[in-house]
Design an enzyme around this catalytic site. Structure first.
Site: not given
Ligand code: NAD
Ligand code: UDP
Length: 337
Positions: A58, A124, A148, A152, A178, A198, A294
């Site tokens: 962790d 993000s 959240y 970031k 995305n 999502n 949104d």
């Molecule tokens: P995810 O939740 O699948 O992966 C994140 C991982 O971090 C998880 O496996 C979780 O168990 C681990 N984790 C969380 N807190 C921890 C801690 N304190 N110590 C050790 N491990 C820890 O998410 P993801 O979609 O793979 O996203 C990865 C990164 O990208 C994240 O920082 C997220 O905020 C960022 N991000 C994701 C998206 C998206 O849409 N998926 C978009 C923009 C940014």
């Molecule tokens: N969205 C939707 N229904 C859902 C989830 C998402 O209509 O059940 C729409 C949301 O309003 C946005 C787009 O899909 O316009 C992408 O949403 P998501 O949560 O995947 O990503 P975000 O851009 O919000 O990070």
């Protein structure tokens, strides 16, 4: 060259680990598995045929991090670990601030202590808030609307201060748009716990019959069909950008920010229709109220990443739908299948 991957059991981190291993890097992964499954690590090993150390550590435990850095000499860190659900961050902000911010500070402290100063951080597009125009450039003003997003933004600011404090720090902030899709093998993918927040995982769960119908959040936006427009990017393209970022870190100093998106906006209905066309499965949906927070349209200018990182997304929306569906159909209950 050994790279530490934090959050490597998660959606993006597991794909990045595959890409790193296939690019010839040695990898050590840590993850506390709060939002992931050990099965993802097994699958990455199986897919690549390469064994690598995994620790269920962790980031909040400085002792564990010290133990790790005592054992390995890391060249750089890819930092994916964090909590990422917007709604949950509004309900339990203490956890989000503590986990994401303290976790990152711990990581940077231990990196500093052991002379490891190259970092790729998962930021993000949420840090752009509601942009006044699109496409979004890295220079646009920043603003956030939920805890959240604020974690970031705070981490970005912290990493800027850190880089300014000493030129030994080399940092890349990657602002993801995305990410959807999955590894083409269908062995690793996005595995949300409970009801997906999502869009894509919701669509695939409707397609497989786990959910009745999709709720489309609003069709009265100022977009071509009234539904929200986003820059969907295939997760494999996204993680390839991280390899380019690592190479870039070799020959740079200071901090640089890059958007990782395709530069192309598609609406919610575009995604539903493409998914149906690729899979021949109808996705029942109903239009409901807009989801609070949104925005109407969000897509990147990927020009900077193209010019400087020599990276651009290659996969189409159809590829993203095909691979998301392939993952879902092969793993109806995710890693618990
Ligand atoms: P995810 O939740 O699948 O992966 C994140 C991982 O971090 C998880 O496996 C979780 O168990 C681990 N984790 C969380 N807190 C921890 C801690 N304190 N110590 C050790 N491990 C820890 O998410 P993801 O979609 O793979 O996203 C990865 C990164 O990208 C994240 O920082 C997220 O905020 C960022 N991000 C994701 C998206 C998206 O849409 N998926 C978009 C923009 C940014
Ligand atoms: N969205 C939707 N229904 C859902 C989830 C998402 O209509 O059940 C729409 C949301 O309003 C946005 C787009 O899909 O316009 C992408 O949403 P998501 O949560 O995947 O990503 P975000 O851009 O919000 O990070």
């Amino acid at each position: 060259m050994t790279i530490l991957v934090t959050g490597g059991a998660g959606f993006i981190g597991s794909h990045a680990t595959v890409e790193l291993l296939e690019s010839g890097y040695d990898v050590v992964v840590i993850d506390n598995l709060v939002n992931s499954d050990i099965e993802a690590i097994k699958r990455v090993k199986e897919l690549t045929g390469i064994d690598f150390p995994f620790y269920q550590y962790d980031l909040l435990s400085y002792k564990q991090l010290q133990k790790l850095f005592k054992t390995y000499k890391f060249e750089a860190v890819m930092h994916f670990a964090g909590l990422k659900a917007v709604g949950e961050s509004i309900e339990i902000p203490i956890n989000y601030y503590h986990n994401n911010i303290t976790g990152t500070i711990n990581l940077c402290r231990v990196m500093d202590e052991y002379g490891v100063n190259k970092l790729v951080f998962s930021s993000s597009a949420t840090v752009y808030g509601n942009p006044s125009t699109v496409p979004i450039y890295e220079t646009f003003p920043l603003s956030v609307t939920n805890p959240y997003g604020r974690t970031k933004l705070i981490i970005e600011e912290f990493l800027k201060d850190l880089s300014a404090s000493n030129p030994k720090w080399r940092v890349v902030l990657l602002r993801y748009f995305n990410p959807i899709g999955a590894h083409e093998s269908g062995r690793i993918g996005e595995d949300p716990k409970g009801i997906p927040n999502n869009l894509m995982p919701y669509i695939t769960q409707v397609a497989i019959g786990k959910r009745d119908k999709l709720k489309v959040f609003g069709n009265d936006y100022n977009t071509h069909d009234g539904t929200g427009v986003r820059d969907f990017i295939h997760v494999v393209d996204l993680v390839k950008g991280h390899i380019n970022a690592l190479n870039f870190l070799e020959k740079t100093i200071g901090i640089e920010i890059f958007n990782l998106g395709t530069g192309q906006g598609y609406s919610v209905l575009d995604l539903i229709n493409t998914f149906s066309s690729v899979t021949s499965i109808d996705i029942p949906y109903e239009i409901v109220e807009r989801r609070p927070g949104d925005i109407a349209i969000c897509y990147a200018s990927p020009d900077k990443a193209k010019k400087i990182l020599k990276w651009e997304a290659e996969k189409s929306l159809r590829d993203m739908c095909k691979d998301s569906w392939n993952w879902q159909i092969n793993n109806p209950n995710g890693y618990r299948s």
